[in-house]
Enzyme design. Structure first.
Site, mmCIF file in Angstrom:
data_model
loop_
_atom_site.group_PDB
_atom_site.id
_atom_site.type_symbol
_atom_site.label_atom_id
_atom_site.label_comp_id
_atom_site.label_asym_id
_atom_site.label_seq_id
_atom_site.Cartn_x
_atom_site.Cartn_y
_atom_site.Cartn_z
ATOM 1 N N THR A 39 0.831 -1.214 0.000
ATOM 2 C CA THR A 39 0.000 0.000 0.000
ATOM 3 C C THR A 39 0.861 1.258 0.000
ATOM 4 O O THR A 39 0.391 2.326 -0.386
ATOM 5 C CB THR A 39 -0.913 0.021 1.239
ATOM 6 O OG1 THR A 39 -0.131 -0.335 2.376
ATOM 7 C CG2 THR A 39 -2.061 -0.964 1.105
ATOM 8 N N ASP A 40 2.138 1.145 0.416
ATOM 9 C CA ASP A 40 2.941 2.362 0.616
ATOM 10 C C ASP A 40 3.147 3.141 -0.676
ATOM 11 O O ASP A 40 2.976 4.357 -0.705
ATOM 12 C CB ASP A 40 4.277 2.058 1.321
ATOM 13 C CG ASP A 40 5.160 1.048 0.605
ATOM 14 O OD1 ASP A 40 4.692 0.394 -0.362
ATOM 15 O OD2 ASP A 40 6.329 0.895 1.006
ATOM 16 N N SER A 79 14.156 -5.061 7.324
ATOM 17 C CA SER A 79 14.665 -3.692 7.133
ATOM 18 C C SER A 79 15.992 -3.407 7.814
ATOM 19 O O SER A 79 16.179 -2.361 8.433
ATOM 20 C CB SER A 79 13.628 -2.654 7.581
ATOM 21 O OG SER A 79 12.497 -2.765 6.799
ATOM 22 N N SER A 119 18.601 -2.633 6.197
ATOM 23 C CA SER A 119 19.201 -1.496 5.482
ATOM 24 C C SER A 119 18.618 -0.168 5.964
ATOM 25 O O SER A 119 19.354 0.792 6.203
ATOM 26 C CB SER A 119 19.030 -1.648 3.966
ATOM 27 O OG SER A 119 17.673 -1.791 3.628
ATOM 28 N N ASP A 127 9.819 1.847 5.877
ATOM 29 C CA ASP A 127 10.870 1.199 6.665
ATOM 30 C C ASP A 127 11.691 2.213 7.451
ATOM 31 O O ASP A 127 11.988 2.021 8.634
ATOM 32 C CB ASP A 127 11.795 0.386 5.748
ATOM 33 C CG ASP A 127 11.033 -0.665 4.968
ATOM 34 O OD1 ASP A 127 9.861 -0.913 5.294
ATOM 35 O OD2 ASP A 127 11.608 -1.235 4.025
#
Length: 382
Positions: free
Chosen positions: A36-37, A128, A130, A174
Protein backbone atom coordinates in the site's frame (compact mmCIF):
# COMPACT_ATOMS: atom_id res chain seq x y z
CA UNK A 1 28.26 -8.68 25.43
CA UNK A 2 25.70 -6.14 24.20
CA UNK A 3 26.03 -4.41 20.83
CA UNK A 4 26.73 -1.19 22.75
CA UNK A 5 29.62 -2.76 24.69
CA UNK A 6 30.93 -4.49 21.57
CA UNK A 7 30.99 -1.33 19.43
CA UNK A 8 32.43 0.82 22.24
CA UNK A 9 35.25 -1.67 22.82
CA UNK A 10 36.03 -1.97 19.10
CA UNK A 11 35.93 1.83 18.77
CA UNK A 12 38.56 2.32 21.50
CA UNK A 13 40.77 -0.39 19.98
CA UNK A 14 40.46 0.85 16.40
CA UNK A 15 40.68 4.59 16.95
CA UNK A 16 42.66 4.84 20.19
CA UNK A 17 40.16 6.97 22.14
CA UNK A 18 36.66 6.36 23.59
CA UNK A 19 33.41 6.94 21.69
CA UNK A 20 31.36 9.89 22.95
CA UNK A 21 27.94 8.58 21.87
CA UNK A 22 26.20 5.29 21.07
CA UNK A 23 23.14 5.41 18.80
CA UNK A 24 20.65 2.69 17.89
CA UNK A 25 17.99 2.40 15.17
CA UNK A 26 15.63 -0.60 15.05
CA UNK A 27 14.44 -2.95 12.34
CA UNK A 28 10.72 -3.32 11.80
CA UNK A 29 7.89 -5.65 10.94
CA UNK A 30 4.72 -4.58 9.15
CA UNK A 31 1.63 -5.89 10.95
CA UNK A 32 -0.74 -5.09 8.06
CA UNK A 33 -0.80 -2.89 4.95
CA UNK A 34 1.18 -4.65 2.21
CA UNK A 35 2.19 -2.94 -1.05
CA UNK A 36 0.00 0.00 0.00
CA UNK A 37 2.94 2.36 0.62
CA UNK A 38 3.72 3.18 -3.03
CA UNK A 39 -0.02 3.62 -3.64
CA UNK A 40 -0.07 6.52 -1.14
CA UNK A 41 -1.96 4.34 1.32
CA UNK A 42 -1.69 3.27 4.96
CA UNK A 43 0.67 0.86 6.72
CA UNK A 44 0.81 -0.38 10.32
CA UNK A 45 4.36 -1.41 11.28
CA UNK A 46 6.10 -1.61 14.63
CA UNK A 47 9.79 -1.26 15.43
CA UNK A 48 11.34 -4.44 16.86
CA UNK A 49 14.05 -5.10 19.44
CA UNK A 50 16.65 -5.98 16.81
CA UNK A 51 18.73 -2.98 15.85
CA UNK A 52 21.77 -1.37 14.27
CA UNK A 53 24.06 0.15 16.91
CA UNK A 54 26.78 2.73 16.20
CA UNK A 55 29.40 3.95 18.67
CA UNK A 56 30.74 7.24 17.41
CA UNK A 57 32.53 10.52 18.05
CA UNK A 58 32.88 13.81 16.17
CA UNK A 59 36.22 14.71 14.57
CA UNK A 60 37.79 18.13 14.26
CA UNK A 61 38.39 17.67 10.52
CA UNK A 62 36.24 16.59 7.57
CA UNK A 63 37.22 12.93 7.50
CA UNK A 64 34.73 10.07 7.97
CA UNK A 65 36.05 6.72 9.21
CA UNK A 66 33.66 3.78 9.50
CA UNK A 67 34.33 0.25 10.73
CA UNK A 68 31.84 -2.57 10.09
CA UNK A 69 32.13 -5.03 12.98
CA UNK A 70 29.89 -7.56 11.20
CA UNK A 71 32.06 -7.56 8.07
CA UNK A 72 35.39 -8.63 9.58
CA UNK A 73 36.05 -5.09 10.84
CA UNK A 74 36.36 -3.72 7.31
CA UNK A 75 37.25 -0.01 7.37
CA UNK A 76 36.00 2.66 5.00
CA UNK A 77 37.41 6.18 4.94
CA UNK A 78 36.29 9.18 2.88
CA UNK A 79 36.34 12.98 3.01
CA UNK A 80 33.43 15.40 3.23
CA UNK A 81 35.45 17.83 1.11
CA UNK A 82 35.48 15.59 -1.99
CA UNK A 83 32.51 14.32 -4.01
CA UNK A 84 31.20 11.16 -2.32
CA UNK A 85 31.09 8.24 -4.77
CA UNK A 86 30.22 4.56 -4.42
CA UNK A 87 32.74 2.21 -2.80
CA UNK A 88 34.11 -0.26 -5.32
CA UNK A 89 34.16 -3.29 -3.01
CA UNK A 90 32.11 -2.77 0.15
CA UNK A 91 28.35 -2.72 -0.44
CA UNK A 92 27.67 -1.95 3.25
CA UNK A 93 29.77 1.23 2.92
CA UNK A 94 27.46 2.58 0.22
CA UNK A 95 24.57 2.84 2.67
CA UNK A 96 26.77 4.99 4.93
CA UNK A 97 28.19 7.05 2.06
CA UNK A 98 24.72 7.56 0.55
CA UNK A 99 23.25 8.83 3.83
CA UNK A 100 26.16 11.23 4.38
CA UNK A 101 26.04 12.50 0.79
CA UNK A 102 22.29 13.17 0.88
CA UNK A 103 22.57 14.76 4.32
CA UNK A 104 25.13 17.19 2.88
CA UNK A 105 22.52 18.27 0.32
CA UNK A 106 20.02 18.95 3.15
CA UNK A 107 22.29 20.50 5.75
CA UNK A 108 26.00 20.86 5.24
CA UNK A 109 26.84 22.12 8.73
CA UNK A 110 28.52 18.97 10.05
CA UNK A 111 32.11 17.82 10.28
CA UNK A 112 33.89 14.48 10.29
CA UNK A 113 33.03 11.45 12.38
CA UNK A 114 34.47 8.12 13.52
CA UNK A 115 31.97 5.23 13.70
CA UNK A 116 31.91 1.54 14.56
CA UNK A 117 28.75 -0.24 13.39
CA UNK A 118 27.23 -3.55 14.44
CA UNK A 119 23.72 -4.93 14.25
CA UNK A 120 21.51 -7.94 14.88
CA UNK A 121 18.65 -7.24 12.45
CA UNK A 122 18.49 -10.45 10.37
CA UNK A 123 19.61 -9.66 6.82
CA UNK A 124 17.60 -10.76 3.81
CA UNK A 125 14.56 -11.53 5.97
CA UNK A 126 12.62 -8.40 5.03
CA UNK A 127 13.02 -6.85 8.48
CA UNK A 128 14.66 -3.69 7.13
CA UNK A 129 18.28 -4.05 8.18
CA UNK A 130 19.20 -1.50 5.48
CA UNK A 131 16.68 1.13 6.65
CA UNK A 132 17.86 0.59 10.23
CA UNK A 133 21.45 1.30 9.12
CA UNK A 134 20.45 4.41 7.15
CA UNK A 135 18.46 5.87 10.04
CA UNK A 136 21.23 5.05 12.53
CA UNK A 137 23.85 6.88 10.44
CA UNK A 138 21.55 9.89 9.95
CA UNK A 139 20.81 10.00 13.69
CA UNK A 140 24.55 9.86 14.50
CA UNK A 141 25.23 13.04 12.51
CA UNK A 142 22.07 14.74 13.78
CA UNK A 143 23.02 14.03 17.41
CA UNK A 144 26.76 14.76 17.17
CA UNK A 145 26.26 18.05 15.34
CA UNK A 146 22.83 19.08 16.72
CA UNK A 147 21.38 19.28 13.21
CA UNK A 148 17.83 20.72 13.05
CA UNK A 149 16.36 17.53 11.57
CA UNK A 150 13.39 15.58 12.90
CA UNK A 151 12.81 11.85 12.58
CA UNK A 152 10.75 12.19 9.40
CA UNK A 153 13.56 14.14 7.70
CA UNK A 154 16.16 11.58 8.78
CA UNK A 155 13.86 8.87 7.38
CA UNK A 156 13.36 10.68 4.05
CA UNK A 157 17.12 11.19 3.81
CA UNK A 158 17.66 7.45 4.26
CA UNK A 159 15.07 6.62 1.62
CA UNK A 160 16.73 9.04 -0.83
CA UNK A 161 20.11 7.44 -0.17
CA UNK A 162 18.73 3.95 -0.81
CA UNK A 163 16.82 4.96 -3.95
CA UNK A 164 19.39 7.24 -5.54
CA UNK A 165 22.82 6.24 -4.19
CA UNK A 166 22.47 2.52 -3.47
CA UNK A 167 20.03 2.17 -6.38
CA UNK A 168 17.26 0.18 -4.69
CA UNK A 169 13.59 1.17 -4.97
CA UNK A 170 11.80 1.37 -1.63
CA UNK A 171 8.86 3.15 -0.06
CA UNK A 172 9.17 5.36 3.02
CA UNK A 173 7.68 3.00 5.62
CA UNK A 174 10.87 1.20 6.67
CA UNK A 175 12.86 4.33 7.46
CA UNK A 176 9.91 6.13 9.10
CA UNK A 177 9.15 3.37 11.58
CA UNK A 178 12.85 2.98 12.42
CA UNK A 179 13.09 6.71 13.13
CA UNK A 180 9.72 7.22 14.85
CA UNK A 181 8.84 3.89 16.47
CA UNK A 182 7.40 3.99 19.98
CA UNK A 183 7.85 1.38 22.70
CA UNK A 184 4.79 -0.89 23.15
CA UNK A 185 3.09 0.72 20.14
CA UNK A 186 2.59 0.18 16.43
CA UNK A 187 2.54 3.21 14.12
CA UNK A 188 -0.26 3.92 11.65
CA UNK A 189 1.49 5.75 8.82
CA UNK A 190 -0.21 7.72 6.06
CA UNK A 191 2.27 7.25 3.21
CA UNK A 192 0.99 10.35 1.40
CA UNK A 193 1.16 12.96 4.16
CA UNK A 194 3.76 11.01 6.23
CA UNK A 195 1.47 11.67 9.19
CA UNK A 196 1.77 9.07 11.94
CA UNK A 197 -0.40 7.91 14.81
CA UNK A 198 0.93 5.77 17.66
CA UNK A 199 -1.35 2.79 18.29
CA UNK A 200 -0.99 1.05 21.65
CA UNK A 201 -0.44 -2.71 21.51
CA UNK A 202 -2.49 -4.96 23.81
CA UNK A 203 -0.60 -6.14 26.89
CA UNK A 204 0.52 -9.76 27.00
CA UNK A 205 0.72 -10.09 23.21
CA UNK A 206 3.95 -11.20 21.52
CA UNK A 207 4.99 -10.11 18.04
CA UNK A 208 6.29 -13.32 16.48
CA UNK A 209 8.20 -13.28 13.20
CA UNK A 210 8.95 -16.56 11.44
CA UNK A 211 11.33 -16.59 8.48
CA UNK A 212 10.31 -19.23 5.95
CA UNK A 213 13.94 -19.27 4.73
CA UNK A 214 12.54 -19.81 1.25
CA UNK A 215 15.00 -18.03 -1.01
CA UNK A 216 13.27 -15.12 -2.69
CA UNK A 217 14.10 -15.05 -6.40
CA UNK A 218 11.23 -13.22 -8.11
CA UNK A 219 10.98 -10.38 -5.68
CA UNK A 220 12.65 -7.62 -7.77
CA UNK A 221 11.02 -8.22 -11.14
CA UNK A 222 7.60 -9.11 -9.72
CA UNK A 223 7.66 -6.09 -7.37
CA UNK A 224 8.18 -3.77 -10.34
CA UNK A 225 5.38 -5.53 -12.26
CA UNK A 226 2.98 -5.04 -9.34
CA UNK A 227 3.86 -1.35 -9.17
CA UNK A 228 3.18 -0.95 -12.89
CA UNK A 229 -0.16 -2.77 -12.58
CA UNK A 230 -1.18 -0.46 -9.72
CA UNK A 231 -0.18 2.60 -11.75
CA UNK A 232 -2.23 1.28 -14.69
CA UNK A 233 -5.19 0.96 -12.32
CA UNK A 234 -4.79 4.51 -11.02
CA UNK A 235 -4.61 5.85 -14.60
CA UNK A 236 -7.83 4.00 -15.49
CA UNK A 237 -9.59 5.89 -12.68
CA UNK A 238 -7.77 9.12 -13.66
CA UNK A 239 -6.39 9.46 -10.15
CA UNK A 240 -2.81 10.16 -8.98
CA UNK A 241 -2.83 6.97 -6.88
CA UNK A 242 -5.11 4.09 -5.88
CA UNK A 243 -5.46 5.80 -2.48
CA UNK A 244 -7.97 8.09 -4.21
CA UNK A 245 -10.25 5.32 -5.52
CA UNK A 246 -13.16 4.01 -3.42
CA UNK A 247 -14.21 0.36 -3.36
CA UNK A 248 -17.66 1.44 -4.65
CA UNK A 249 -16.08 3.18 -7.67
CA UNK A 250 -14.03 0.08 -8.33
CA UNK A 251 -16.95 -2.37 -8.05
CA UNK A 252 -19.02 -0.32 -10.51
CA UNK A 253 -16.46 -0.67 -13.33
CA UNK A 254 -14.26 -3.63 -12.31
CA UNK A 255 -15.50 -5.64 -15.32
CA UNK A 256 -14.01 -3.01 -17.68
CA UNK A 257 -10.50 -3.45 -16.28
CA UNK A 258 -7.97 -6.04 -17.40
CA UNK A 259 -8.77 -9.00 -15.07
CA UNK A 260 -5.24 -9.16 -13.61
CA UNK A 261 -5.10 -5.39 -13.02
CA UNK A 262 -8.57 -5.59 -11.41
CA UNK A 263 -7.31 -8.18 -8.91
CA UNK A 264 -4.28 -6.04 -8.04
CA UNK A 265 -6.44 -2.93 -7.56
CA UNK A 266 -8.92 -4.83 -5.38
CA UNK A 267 -6.10 -5.93 -3.07
CA UNK A 268 -4.84 -2.36 -2.59
CA UNK A 269 -8.30 -0.88 -1.95
CA UNK A 270 -9.36 -3.57 0.52
CA UNK A 271 -5.94 -3.66 2.21
CA UNK A 272 -6.05 0.09 2.82
CA UNK A 273 -9.46 -0.23 4.48
CA UNK A 274 -8.25 -3.21 6.54
CA UNK A 275 -5.19 -1.33 7.75
CA UNK A 276 -7.17 1.65 9.07
CA UNK A 277 -9.63 -0.71 10.78
CA UNK A 278 -6.77 -2.79 12.21
CA UNK A 279 -5.37 0.27 13.99
CA UNK A 280 -8.73 0.71 15.76
CA UNK A 281 -8.99 -2.99 16.61
CA UNK A 282 -5.49 -3.00 18.13
CA UNK A 283 -6.16 0.11 20.16
CA UNK A 284 -9.32 -1.45 21.58
CA UNK A 285 -7.43 -4.66 22.36
CA UNK A 286 -9.73 -6.59 19.99
CA UNK A 287 -7.36 -9.40 18.99
CA UNK A 288 -10.20 -11.43 17.49
CA UNK A 289 -11.01 -8.69 14.95
CA UNK A 290 -7.30 -8.05 14.35
CA UNK A 291 -6.91 -11.76 13.58
CA UNK A 292 -9.78 -11.65 11.08
CA UNK A 293 -8.26 -8.63 9.32
CA UNK A 294 -4.83 -10.29 9.15
CA UNK A 295 -6.43 -13.45 7.70
CA UNK A 296 -8.28 -11.38 5.08
CA UNK A 297 -5.02 -9.57 4.26
CA UNK A 298 -3.20 -12.86 3.73
CA UNK A 299 -5.96 -14.26 1.51
CA UNK A 300 -5.91 -11.05 -0.55
CA UNK A 301 -2.12 -11.24 -0.99
CA UNK A 302 -2.44 -14.90 -1.96
CA UNK A 303 -5.42 -14.69 -4.34
CA UNK A 304 -5.62 -11.09 -5.64
CA UNK A 305 -2.05 -9.77 -5.44
CA UNK A 306 -0.50 -13.24 -5.93
CA UNK A 307 2.68 -12.65 -3.96
CA UNK A 308 2.70 -15.60 -1.56
CA UNK A 309 4.39 -18.99 -2.13
CA UNK A 310 3.29 -22.45 -0.89
CA UNK A 311 5.92 -22.43 1.88
CA UNK A 312 4.54 -19.17 3.30
CA UNK A 313 0.93 -20.36 3.04
CA UNK A 314 1.93 -23.55 4.89
CA UNK A 315 3.52 -21.56 7.72
CA UNK A 316 0.43 -19.37 8.08
CA UNK A 317 -1.83 -22.44 8.22
CA UNK A 318 0.30 -24.14 10.90
CA UNK A 319 0.23 -21.03 13.13
CA UNK A 320 -3.48 -20.32 12.57
CA UNK A 321 -4.40 -23.87 13.58
CA UNK A 322 -2.78 -23.27 17.00
CA UNK A 323 -4.00 -19.74 17.75
CA UNK A 324 -7.53 -19.89 16.30
CA UNK A 325 -9.31 -16.59 16.96
CA UNK A 326 -6.98 -15.61 19.82
CA UNK A 327 -4.57 -13.76 17.50
CA UNK A 328 -3.60 -13.14 13.90
CA UNK A 329 -1.07 -14.30 11.31
CA UNK A 330 -0.18 -13.29 7.75
CA UNK A 331 2.70 -12.96 5.34
CA UNK A 332 4.63 -9.73 5.80
CA UNK A 333 6.96 -7.92 3.42
CA UNK A 334 7.32 -7.80 -0.35
CA UNK A 335 6.38 -11.42 -0.97
CA UNK A 336 7.68 -14.53 -2.77
CA UNK A 337 9.19 -15.91 0.43
CA UNK A 338 10.51 -14.04 3.43
CA UNK A 339 8.60 -13.91 6.71
CA UNK A 340 5.21 -14.24 8.32
CA UNK A 341 4.15 -12.10 11.29
CA UNK A 342 1.84 -13.24 14.05
CA UNK A 343 0.27 -11.48 17.03
CA UNK A 344 0.00 -14.17 19.68
CA UNK A 345 -0.92 -14.21 23.39
CA UNK A 346 2.40 -14.79 25.18
CA UNK A 347 1.17 -18.03 26.77
CA UNK A 348 0.59 -19.57 23.29
CA UNK A 349 4.08 -18.83 21.93
CA UNK A 350 5.63 -22.18 23.07
CA UNK A 351 2.79 -24.15 21.44
CA UNK A 352 3.18 -22.21 18.19
CA UNK A 353 6.94 -22.71 18.20
CA UNK A 354 6.51 -26.45 18.79
CA UNK A 355 3.88 -26.85 16.04
CA UNK A 356 6.05 -25.01 13.52
CA UNK A 357 9.15 -27.01 14.50
CA UNK A 358 7.26 -30.30 14.11
CA UNK A 359 5.44 -29.54 10.86
CA UNK A 360 7.09 -26.89 8.68
CA UNK A 361 10.32 -28.67 7.77
CA UNK A 362 8.47 -31.99 7.39
CA UNK A 363 6.11 -30.37 4.85
CA UNK A 364 8.58 -28.14 2.95
CA UNK A 365 12.10 -29.49 3.50
CA UNK A 366 13.19 -26.08 4.88
CA UNK A 367 14.01 -25.16 8.48
CA UNK A 368 12.38 -21.94 9.72
CA UNK A 369 13.88 -19.24 11.96
CA UNK A 370 11.69 -18.07 14.85
CA UNK A 371 11.88 -14.59 16.44
CA UNK A 372 9.87 -13.34 19.40
CA UNK A 373 9.92 -9.53 19.39
CA UNK A 374 8.72 -6.58 21.42
CA UNK A 375 7.40 -3.34 19.87
CA UNK A 376 10.33 -1.01 20.50
CA UNK A 377 11.48 2.59 20.57
CA UNK A 378 12.69 4.30 17.40
CA UNK A 379 16.17 5.70 16.80
CA UNK A 380 18.10 7.54 19.50
CA UNK A 381 20.89 7.27 22.05
CA UNK A 382 21.31 3.97 23.86
Amino acid sequence: MSLKEKTQSLFANAFGYPATHTIQAPGRVNLIGEHTDYNDGFVLPCAIDYQTVISCAPRDDHKVRVMAADYENQLDEFSLDAPIVAHENYQWANYVRGVVKHLQLRNNSFGGVDMVISGNVPQGAGLSSSASLEVAVGTVLQQLYHLPLDGAQIALNGQEAENQFVGCNCGIMDQLISALGKKDHALLIDCRSLGTKAVSMPKGVAVVIINSNFKRTLVGSEYNTRREQCETGARFFQQPALRDVTIEEFNAVAHELDPIVAKRVRHILTENARTVEAASALEQGDLKRMGELMAESHASMRDDFEITVPQIDTLVEIVKAVIGDKGGVRMTGGGFGGCIVALIPEELVPAVQQAVAEQYEAKTGIKETFYVCKPSQGAGQC
